[in-house]
Design a protein around this motif. Sequence first.
Motif, PDB file in Angstrom:
ATOM      1  N   THR A  77      31.519 -20.031  31.445  1.00 31.76           N
ATOM      2  CA  THR A  77      32.683 -19.253  31.037  1.00 31.76           C
ATOM      3  C   THR A  77      32.359 -18.488  29.767  1.00 31.76           C
ATOM      4  OG1 THR A  77      34.222 -20.878  31.962  1.00 31.76           O
ATOM      5  CG2 THR A  77      35.103 -19.351  30.339  1.00 31.76           C
ATOM      6  N   LEU A  78      32.788 -17.224  29.713  1.00 34.76           N
ATOM      7  CA  LEU A  78      32.553 -16.411  28.529  1.00 34.76           C
ATOM      8  C   LEU A  78      33.332 -16.982  27.346  1.00 34.76           C
ATOM      9  CD1 LEU A  78      31.303 -13.822  27.313  1.00 34.76           C
ATOM     10  CD2 LEU A  78      33.386 -12.613  28.002  1.00 34.76           C
ATOM     11  N   ALA A  79      32.607 -17.359  26.289  1.00 32.95           N
ATOM     12  CA  ALA A  79      33.227 -17.952  25.106  1.00 32.95           C
ATOM     13  C   ALA A  79      33.327 -16.972  23.951  1.00 32.95           C
ATOM     14  CB  ALA A  79      32.444 -19.190  24.666  1.00 32.95           C
ATOM     15  N   VAL A  80      32.327 -16.107  23.817  1.00 33.57           N
ATOM     16  CA  VAL A  80      32.296 -15.140  22.718  1.00 33.57           C
ATOM     17  C   VAL A  80      31.736 -13.827  23.233  1.00 33.57           C
ATOM     18  CG1 VAL A  80      31.331 -14.554  20.465  1.00 33.57           C
ATOM     19  CG2 VAL A  80      31.966 -16.908  20.946  1.00 33.57           C
ATOM     20  N   SER A  81      32.350 -12.740  22.788  1.00 31.62           N
ATOM     21  CA  SER A  81      31.849 -11.410  23.124  1.00 31.62           C
ATOM     22  C   SER A  81      31.966 -10.542  21.873  1.00 31.62           C
ATOM     23  CB  SER A  81      32.673 -10.801  24.267  1.00 31.62           C
ATOM     24  OG  SER A  81      32.204  -9.503  24.590  1.00 31.62           O
ATOM     25  N   SER A  82      30.863  -9.936  21.452  1.00 34.41           N
ATOM     26  CA  SER A  82      30.885  -9.144  20.231  1.00 34.41           C
ATOM     27  C   SER A  82      30.080  -7.857  20.385  1.00 34.41           C
ATOM     28  CB  SER A  82      30.315  -9.948  19.066  1.00 34.41           C
ATOM     29  OG  SER A  82      30.199  -9.135  17.908  1.00 34.41           O
ATOM     30  N   THR A  83      30.686  -6.750  19.956  1.00 30.41           N
ATOM     31  CA  THR A  83      30.002  -5.459  19.941  1.00 30.41           C
ATOM     32  C   THR A  83      29.654  -5.057  18.506  1.00 30.41           C
ATOM     33  OG1 THR A  83      32.131  -4.299  19.854  1.00 30.41           O
ATOM     34  CG2 THR A  83      31.170  -4.671  22.032  1.00 30.41           C
ATOM     35  N   LYS A  84      29.936  -5.951  17.539  1.00 27.55           N
ATOM     36  CA  LYS A  84      29.735  -5.622  16.133  1.00 27.55           C
ATOM     37  C   LYS A  84      28.443  -6.195  15.557  1.00 27.55           C
ATOM     38  CE  LYS A  84      33.561  -7.593  14.955  1.00 27.55           C
ATOM     39  NZ  LYS A  84      34.716  -8.089  14.155  1.00 27.55           N
ATOM     40  N   ILE A  85      27.892  -7.214  16.205  1.00 29.13           N
ATOM     41  CA  ILE A  85      26.784  -7.954  15.616  1.00 29.13           C
ATOM     42  C   ILE A  85      25.456  -7.211  15.707  1.00 29.13           C
ATOM     43  CG2 ILE A  85      26.245  -9.267  17.707  1.00 29.13           C
ATOM     44  CD1 ILE A  85      25.767 -11.701  15.879  1.00 29.13           C
ATOM     45  N   ILE A  86      25.322  -6.284  16.671  1.00 29.93           N
ATOM     46  CA  ILE A  86      24.075  -5.537  16.863  1.00 29.93           C
ATOM     47  C   ILE A  86      24.333  -4.051  16.630  1.00 29.93           C
ATOM     48  CG2 ILE A  86      22.153  -5.037  18.418  1.00 29.93           C
ATOM     49  CD1 ILE A  86      22.879  -7.531  19.990  1.00 29.93           C
ATOM     50  N   GLU A  87      23.496  -3.433  15.841  1.00 28.27           N
ATOM     51  CA  GLU A  87      23.648  -2.002  15.546  1.00 28.27           C
ATOM     52  C   GLU A  87      23.316  -1.157  16.775  1.00 28.27           C
ATOM     53  OE1 GLU A  87      22.213   1.205  12.143  1.00 28.27           O
ATOM     54  OE2 GLU A  87      20.921  -0.494  12.629  1.00 28.27           O
ATOM     55  N   PRO A  88      24.088  -0.112  17.056  1.00 25.39           N
ATOM     56  CA  PRO A  88      23.752   0.791  18.158  1.00 25.39           C
ATOM     57  C   PRO A  88      22.362   1.386  17.958  1.00 25.39           C
ATOM     58  CG  PRO A  88      25.976   1.208  17.379  1.00 25.39           C
ATOM     59  CD  PRO A  88      25.356   0.257  16.401  1.00 25.39           C
ATOM     60  N   GLN A  89      21.692   1.706  19.050  1.00 26.68           N
ATOM     61  CA  GLN A  89      20.353   2.256  18.952  1.00 26.68           C
ATOM     62  C   GLN A  89      20.339   3.643  18.312  1.00 26.68           C
ATOM     63  OE1 GLN A  89      17.104   0.580  20.567  1.00 26.68           O
ATOM     64  NE2 GLN A  89      18.534  -0.600  19.327  1.00 26.68           N
ATOM     65  N   TYR A  90      21.403   4.400  18.523  1.00 22.43           N
ATOM     66  CA  TYR A  90      21.506   5.749  17.949  1.00 22.43           C
ATOM     67  C   TYR A  90      22.841   5.864  17.206  1.00 22.43           C
ATOM     68  CZ  TYR A  90      17.653   6.766  21.130  1.00 22.43           C
ATOM     69  OH  TYR A  90      16.446   6.748  21.794  1.00 22.43           O
ATOM     70  N   PRO A  91      22.924   5.290  15.998  1.00 22.09           N
ATOM     71  CA  PRO A  91      24.183   5.293  15.247  1.00 22.09           C
ATOM     72  C   PRO A  91      24.701   6.711  15.023  1.00 22.09           C
ATOM     73  CG  PRO A  91      22.542   3.867  14.213  1.00 22.09           C
ATOM     74  CD  PRO A  91      21.834   4.639  15.264  1.00 22.09           C
ATOM     75  N   ILE A  92      26.012   6.841  14.993  1.00 20.78           N
ATOM     76  CA  ILE A  92      26.634   8.151  14.801  1.00 20.78           C
ATOM     77  C   ILE A  92      26.149   8.805  13.512  1.00 20.78           C
ATOM     78  CG2 ILE A  92      28.824   9.334  14.383  1.00 20.78           C
ATOM     79  CD1 ILE A  92      30.173   7.325  16.188  1.00 20.78           C
ATOM     80  N   GLU A  93      26.025   8.008  12.453  1.00 24.04           N
ATOM     81  CA  GLU A  93      25.624   8.563  11.165  1.00 24.04           C
ATOM     82  C   GLU A  93      24.183   9.080  11.158  1.00 24.04           C
ATOM     83  OE1 GLU A  93      25.463   4.019  10.858  1.00 24.04           O
ATOM     84  OE2 GLU A  93      26.762   5.565  11.716  1.00 24.04           O
ATOM     85  N   ASN A  94      23.379   8.680  12.160  1.00 22.15           N
ATOM     86  CA  ASN A  94      21.992   9.158  12.249  1.00 22.15           C
ATOM     87  C   ASN A  94      21.884  10.497  12.976  1.00 22.15           C
ATOM     88  OD1 ASN A  94      21.340   6.770  11.019  1.00 22.15           O
ATOM     89  ND2 ASN A  94      19.701   6.239  12.437  1.00 22.15           N
ATOM     90  N   GLN A  95      23.004  10.984  13.473  1.00 25.53           N
ATOM     91  CA  GLN A  95      23.064  12.294  14.125  1.00 25.53           C
ATOM     92  C   GLN A  95      22.006  12.445  15.235  1.00 25.53           C
ATOM     93  OE1 GLN A  95      22.782  15.084  10.860  1.00 25.53           O
ATOM     94  NE2 GLN A  95      24.883  14.716  10.219  1.00 25.53           N
ATOM     95  N   GLY A  96      22.021  11.481  16.141  1.00 25.44           N
ATOM     96  CA  GLY A  96      21.148  11.560  17.309  1.00 25.44           C
ATOM     97  C   GLY A  96      19.791  10.916  17.145  1.00 25.44           C
ATOM     98  N   LYS A  97      19.481  10.418  15.954  1.00 29.10           N
ATOM     99  CA  LYS A  97      18.180   9.787  15.726  1.00 29.10           C
ATOM    100  C   LYS A  97      18.262   8.276  15.940  1.00 29.10           C
ATOM    101  CE  LYS A  97      16.574  13.232  12.378  1.00 29.10           C
ATOM    102  NZ  LYS A  97      16.072  13.443  10.998  1.00 29.10           N
ATOM    103  N   HIS A  98      17.152   7.694  16.388  1.00 33.53           N
ATOM    104  CA  HIS A  98      17.082   6.245  16.611  1.00 33.53           C
ATOM    105  C   HIS A  98      17.147   5.516  15.278  1.00 33.53           C
ATOM    106  CE1 HIS A  98      15.361   2.360  17.970  1.00 33.53           C
ATOM    107  NE2 HIS A  98      15.849   2.708  19.145  1.00 33.53           N
TER     108      HIS A  98
END
Length: 209
Positions: A77-98
């Motif tokens: 059973t799913l106990a925890v789900s988080s989208t905050k713990i790992i940084e996106p591969q291409y953050p918005i502030e990087n303007q398209g850069k990895h």
Amino acid sequence: MKNIYLCFIFILIASQMNLFAQNIKNKDNYNYQVREEEGDLNNDGKMDKIMVKMDTINETRPLILQIFLSHPNGKLTLAVSSTKIIEPQYPIENQGKHNEYQIPNFFIEKGILTMWSEIKGGNITYDFKYHHGNFELINVKKITNNATKGYIDEHTIFTETKFNLITGLRTETDDRLGSKKVLNKRKKIVLIRPLPKIQDFKFSDKELY
């Protein structure tokens, strides 16, 4: 005039329905699995599971961590789900850069969930332990260096930080590569209460430790 008004209402409703449909469509696109690990996290003798998935539709390539706990009948059973713990591969502030970091690795050993991540000039390791229905952060270990442009030589100073959140003891040790002599060692007590829970933890929290 009445027909124009009705047309306007129709267009407004249609646009709202289209927006609603897009929100539903974009709600969950974590369709690519990049990590999976099994082990006993809640000390019940049964295998639990963690998974990391990527949203390949969103251009920032966000990631989600999911923790599944076992039941006596063997189901997970799913106990925890988080989208905050790992940084996106291409953050918005990087303007398209990895972001230049690899996706974190996860390990399960002796009931501890460990997350290993790259950071600027080194890496950081977090240990989470299941306690009263939550995964709490209990240990942080960080290794950084002062090398410029990534070039490491005999003059480079490495700093190892060990932080036991249960006792509050935080130790920083400086040394050089290949040297057996410690350059500097600093200790202090930092109490964080309550202990951070994994569902509240953000990748940017690395700056706190």
